[in-house]
Design a protein around this motif. Structure first.
Motif, PDB file in Angstrom:
ATOM      1  N   THR A 144       0.822  -1.218   0.000  1.00 18.81           N
ATOM      2  CA  THR A 144       0.000   0.000   0.000  1.00 18.81           C
ATOM      3  C   THR A 144       0.851   1.260   0.000  1.00 18.81           C
ATOM      4  OG1 THR A 144      -0.181   0.148   2.414  1.00 18.81           O
ATOM      5  CG2 THR A 144      -1.817  -1.230   1.268  1.00 18.81           C
ATOM      6  N   SER A 145       2.178   1.093   0.035  1.00 18.69           N
ATOM      7  CA  SER A 145       3.092   2.240   0.000  1.00 18.69           C
ATOM      8  C   SER A 145       3.306   2.639  -1.460  1.00 18.69           C
ATOM      9  CB  SER A 145       4.430   1.855   0.636  1.00 18.69           C
ATOM     10  OG  SER A 145       5.219   1.076  -0.260  1.00 18.69           O
ATOM     11  N   PRO A 146       4.044   3.727  -1.701  1.00 19.77           N
ATOM     12  CA  PRO A 146       4.386   4.074  -3.104  1.00 19.77           C
ATOM     13  C   PRO A 146       5.295   3.044  -3.778  1.00 19.77           C
ATOM     14  CG  PRO A 146       4.553   5.999  -1.687  1.00 19.77           C
ATOM     15  CD  PRO A 146       4.397   4.797  -0.780  1.00 19.77           C
ATOM     16  N   GLY A 147       5.714   2.004  -3.061  1.00 18.16           N
ATOM     17  CA  GLY A 147       6.488   0.930  -3.681  1.00 18.16           C
ATOM     18  C   GLY A 147       7.979   1.183  -3.743  1.00 18.16           C
ATOM     19  N   ILE A 148       8.463   2.097  -2.918  1.00 20.79           N
ATOM     20  CA  ILE A 148       9.902   2.381  -2.887  1.00 20.79           C
ATOM     21  C   ILE A 148      10.531   1.600  -1.735  1.00 20.79           C
ATOM     22  CG2 ILE A 148      11.667   4.165  -2.616  1.00 20.79           C
ATOM     23  CD1 ILE A 148      10.060   4.295  -5.257  1.00 20.79           C
ATOM     24  N   HIS A 149      11.343   0.616  -2.105  1.00 25.36           N
ATOM     25  CA  HIS A 149      12.067  -0.224  -1.153  1.00 25.36           C
ATOM     26  C   HIS A 149      13.496  -0.360  -1.675  1.00 25.36           C
ATOM     27  CE1 HIS A 149       8.051  -1.159   0.290  1.00 25.36           C
ATOM     28  NE2 HIS A 149       7.725  -1.546  -0.936  1.00 25.36           N
ATOM     29  N   ASP A 150      14.367  -0.938  -0.865  1.00 21.90           N
ATOM     30  CA  ASP A 150      15.758  -1.080  -1.295  1.00 21.90           C
ATOM     31  C   ASP A 150      16.223  -2.526  -1.169  1.00 21.90           C
ATOM     32  OD1 ASP A 150      18.596  -0.143  -1.800  1.00 21.90           O
ATOM     33  OD2 ASP A 150      18.772  -1.115   0.166  1.00 21.90           O
ATOM     34  N   THR A 151      16.983  -2.965  -2.169  1.00 27.32           N
ATOM     35  CA  THR A 151      17.571  -4.307  -2.143  1.00 27.32           C
ATOM     36  C   THR A 151      19.088  -4.251  -2.298  1.00 27.32           C
ATOM     37  OG1 THR A 151      17.349  -4.627  -4.538  1.00 27.32           O
ATOM     38  CG2 THR A 151      15.484  -5.336  -3.152  1.00 27.32           C
ATOM     39  N   LEU A 152      19.682  -3.050  -2.231  1.00 22.10           N
ATOM     40  CA  LEU A 152      21.108  -2.892  -2.514  1.00 22.10           C
ATOM     41  C   LEU A 152      21.977  -2.675  -1.281  1.00 22.10           C
ATOM     42  CD1 LEU A 152      20.881  -0.486  -5.588  1.00 22.10           C
ATOM     43  CD2 LEU A 152      21.359  -2.948  -5.606  1.00 22.10           C
ATOM     44  N   ILE A 153      21.442  -1.991  -0.289  1.00 23.07           N
ATOM     45  CA  ILE A 153      22.277  -1.501   0.808  1.00 23.07           C
ATOM     46  C   ILE A 153      22.415  -2.550   1.915  1.00 23.07           C
ATOM     47  CG2 ILE A 153      22.494   0.303   2.574  1.00 23.07           C
ATOM     48  CD1 ILE A 153      22.965   1.258  -0.351  1.00 23.07           C
ATOM     49  N   ALA A 154      23.645  -2.731   2.361  1.00 22.60           N
ATOM     50  CA  ALA A 154      23.939  -3.674   3.444  1.00 22.60           C
ATOM     51  C   ALA A 154      23.248  -3.252   4.729  1.00 22.60           C
ATOM     52  CB  ALA A 154      25.451  -3.728   3.674  1.00 22.60           C
ATOM     53  N   ALA A 155      23.010  -4.211   5.593  1.00 24.99           N
ATOM     54  CA  ALA A 155      22.470  -3.904   6.920  1.00 24.99           C
ATOM     55  C   ALA A 155      23.430  -2.966   7.636  1.00 24.99           C
ATOM     56  CB  ALA A 155      22.295  -5.193   7.724  1.00 24.99           C
ATOM     57  N   CYS A 156      22.880  -2.016   8.390  1.00 28.03           N
ATOM     58  CA  CYS A 156      23.758  -1.127   9.156  1.00 28.03           C
ATOM     59  C   CYS A 156      24.461  -1.946  10.245  1.00 28.03           C
ATOM     60  CB  CYS A 156      22.968   0.047   9.742  1.00 28.03           C
ATOM     61  SG  CYS A 156      21.693  -0.371  10.937  1.00 28.03           S
TER      62      CYS A 156
END
Ligand SMILES: [Zn+2]
Length: 147
Positions: free
Chosen positions: A34-46
């Motif tokens: 239900t969000s605008p569909g902006i997610h990330d699959t590139l950045i390592a866990a902090c």
């Protein structure tokens, strides 16, 4: 995430896409967003190293520790911290390949629904990142429901 990106042929999963293991088996399918569909699959866990790099002194909560602690509570451990699915994290990729950390475009109350495609252990970490704007500089709790 690298195996999921290869399977989906995109950087950001959409409804209908399936995340996969490193053996190309289906793990989770996006069934609603239900969000605008902006997610990330590139950045390592902090991790503590990232916070030190950013100038933090002493302990700083981090997703890598959250994962290890969560697994430990159920008698498991991970030899590495895999690249996470960073739900609602806004890391735009420019045409020249540069990345940026931007505030989220999602709003409170929006959600993603995932369907498990196999028995699994899943860990959620409400990212405590407060030194770059991915959490709008004010991390909040994250809520999840397993049905
Ligand atoms: Zn984090």
């Amino acid at each position: 995430m690298e195996h999921s990106r290869a399977s989906m042929l995109r950087l950001i999963p959409r409804v209908g896409d399936t995340l996969t293991t490193n053996r190309r088996r289906a793990i989770l399918t996006f069934v609603a967003d239900t969000s605008p569909g902006i997610h990330d699959t590139l950045i390592a866990a902090c991790d503590i190293h990232r916070y030190r790099q950013l100038g933090a002194v002493g302990h700083h909560d981090n997703c890598t520790h959250n994962l290890a602690h969560a697994l430990e509570t159920v008698g498991l451990s991970a030899t590495v911290t895999p690249t996470p699915l960073n739900l609602f994290m806004n890391v735009p990729v420019a045409d020249n390949g540069e990345l940026d950390f931007k505030p989220p475009v999602s709003e409170a109350g929006q959600y993603v629904a995932l369907r498990a495609e196999m028995d699994l252990v899943i860990v959620f970490s409400a990212c405590p990142q407060d030194m770059v704007p991915v959490n709008d500089m004010r991390p909040t709790d994250a809520h999840f429901l397993i049905a």
